[in-house]
Scaffold this active site. Sequence first.
Site, PDB file in Angstrom:
ATOM      1  CD  GLU A 254      -2.678   1.351   2.498  1.00  0.00           C
ATOM      2  OE1 GLU A 254      -3.266   2.423   2.735  1.00  0.00           O
ATOM      3  OE2 GLU A 254      -2.796   0.335   3.205  1.00  0.00           O
ATOM      4  CE  LYS A 386      -4.660 -17.507  13.178  1.00  0.00           C
ATOM      5  NZ  LYS A 386      -4.292 -18.217  14.419  1.00  0.00           N
ATOM      6  CG  ASP A 462      -1.201 -16.236  12.376  1.00  0.00           C
ATOM      7  OD1 ASP A 462      -1.597 -15.858  11.258  1.00  0.00           O
ATOM      8  OD2 ASP A 462      -1.691 -17.212  12.969  1.00  0.00           O
ATOM      9  CG  HIS A 560      -3.711   7.792  -0.612  1.00  0.00           C
ATOM     10  ND1 HIS A 560      -3.446   6.443  -0.601  1.00  0.00           N
ATOM     11  CD2 HIS A 560      -3.902   8.150   0.679  1.00  0.00           C
ATOM     12  CE1 HIS A 560      -3.486   5.994   0.627  1.00  0.00           C
ATOM     13  NE2 HIS A 560      -3.762   7.003   1.429  1.00  0.00           N
TER      14      HIS A 560
END
Length: 581
Positions: A254, A386, A462, A560
């Site tokens: 990104e 998670k 993770d 951006h």
Amino acid sequence: MAGRRPMTKPLRLEKHAARETIKANQQEQQQQQHPWPLNASDALPLPLYLTNGVFFTLFFSVAYFLLHRWREKIRTSTPLHMVTLSEIAAIISLIASVIYLLGFFGIGFVQSCVTRASPHDDAWDFEDRVVDVEEDSLRVPCAASNDCSVPFKDVVMTEDDEEIVKSVVAGAIPSYSLESKLGDCKRAAAIRREAVQRMTGRSLEGLPLEGLDYSSILGQCCEMPVGYVQIPVGIAGPLLLDGREYMVPMATTEGCLVASTNRGCKAIYASGGATSVLLRDAMTRAPVVRFPTAKRTADLKFFLEDPLNFDTLSIVFNRSSRFARLEGIQCAMAGKNVYMRFSCTTGDAMGMNMVSKGVQNVLEYIRNDFPDMDVIGISGNFCSDKKAAAVNWIEGRGKSVVCEAVIKEEVVRKVLKTSVGALVELNMLKNLVGSAVAGALGGFNAHASNIVSAIYIATGQDPAQNVESSHCITMMEPLHGSGDLHVSVTMPSIEVGTVGGGTELASQSACLNLLGAKGGSKDSPGSNSRLLAAVVAASVLAGELSLMSALAAGQLVNSHMKYNRSSKDVSTVLLTSSTPN
């Protein structure tokens, strides 16, 4: 006889091999003389928008000029076939601009005419025919086409490897068993890769195979590998945290993310640095068990929560590892079911496997007193792993960290390009009120998950645990008298480790080493993972500062468009990258 191949198969393979050889030779000749295909936009050595402007202007101007001249000839009865030098030049310019514009807007026959005018006419025709045939055949699954013996060109196969590939394709050798049968992890990955390409008819060219130690992931990180994905790593910093400077590795695709976090680090550094506090360190696992009656379920709940039994349960639990230390047990009932949330420290490991082993020990121990207990699952989602869950937001999971900094008013103006008042107001209306209106669970921040994910990928954590690790509340308030800004992030469930799993891979280990948190600490077990959690929180603080400032100053879209959108002429970039050295 059923299943027998036609007798013409070997002949067809020989023809295919010959065709492949001819095509390869012709491609090599073309690359030597024409390193890249011709495009309409290559007409002028200018950026694409300037080239388009030139030909549009040329087209309309010469068209107007010719119409004007022919009108004058009609009025003066001058023959139209009598043309001057300027009219000839105008006609040629008109034809050139029409060809360019047709070619640019995708009229294929124009470019084909241009290319076929070269001495490589036959080569291009042959290439087109071969590509058409091969693309049609690749759309058919291997099992349907019965032509799985045609190799792809990105992996060189020996005769022995070729036989193994055919066996994998035929199902005689399971793909997952290649490492154990061959004893060579890289060779197994290459054979599996070729088998997958043949079975699917899809090429994996572009997915790297070389450059990874496949033995390092065996039984630890990934099963049945065929390559690896490249993710760029950027560095934000220096980040001044607790009196020490850190260069923070961030793996992301990104644009603006690293640059924005780096600006936040600059603001924190210029204001004297950030301070972190570890509130809690405990990984959790919550099995679910069932009893015949709710009363029996309550009996187990009372037994586990009785302080008199804790020492005995701790001894049983701690046998699982020299680093595991039971911290507490929290129970929740649902009818005849009870969910037992065990919390324990795990040293420098993230600790999921460690706490699971300890829980298993305790379940086996208490079965002596509760033989009617039915263990439904070692994880009952009261952990909770998670998944966004209120229990993690309230009780915490992993490392609970708060990080704060006082940003000087001058730094807010000069570095962050906004004001303290604007930041405080935006934080209240966006991160607090806006998140409440949205019904957010632990999402009272601008983009904590961006920074958490980037650091997690870079350091071998993770990535799926980004869900609860990104729980964060960002607070901003003015300091009366000085006019400075107090900013803090509170993150109750940062789940990180510096040993085991992806942290053992070379690239991720290098990023941990950059932070001074590689491996397990011998002097103070758990200190490296706690340091990593503090760096994560401080980096989130930097990212929150920068993004909120960009929003308050109205700079987000412009930033951006500048850093996350390429303004380069793509055709020029391709030409430059494909130019032989």
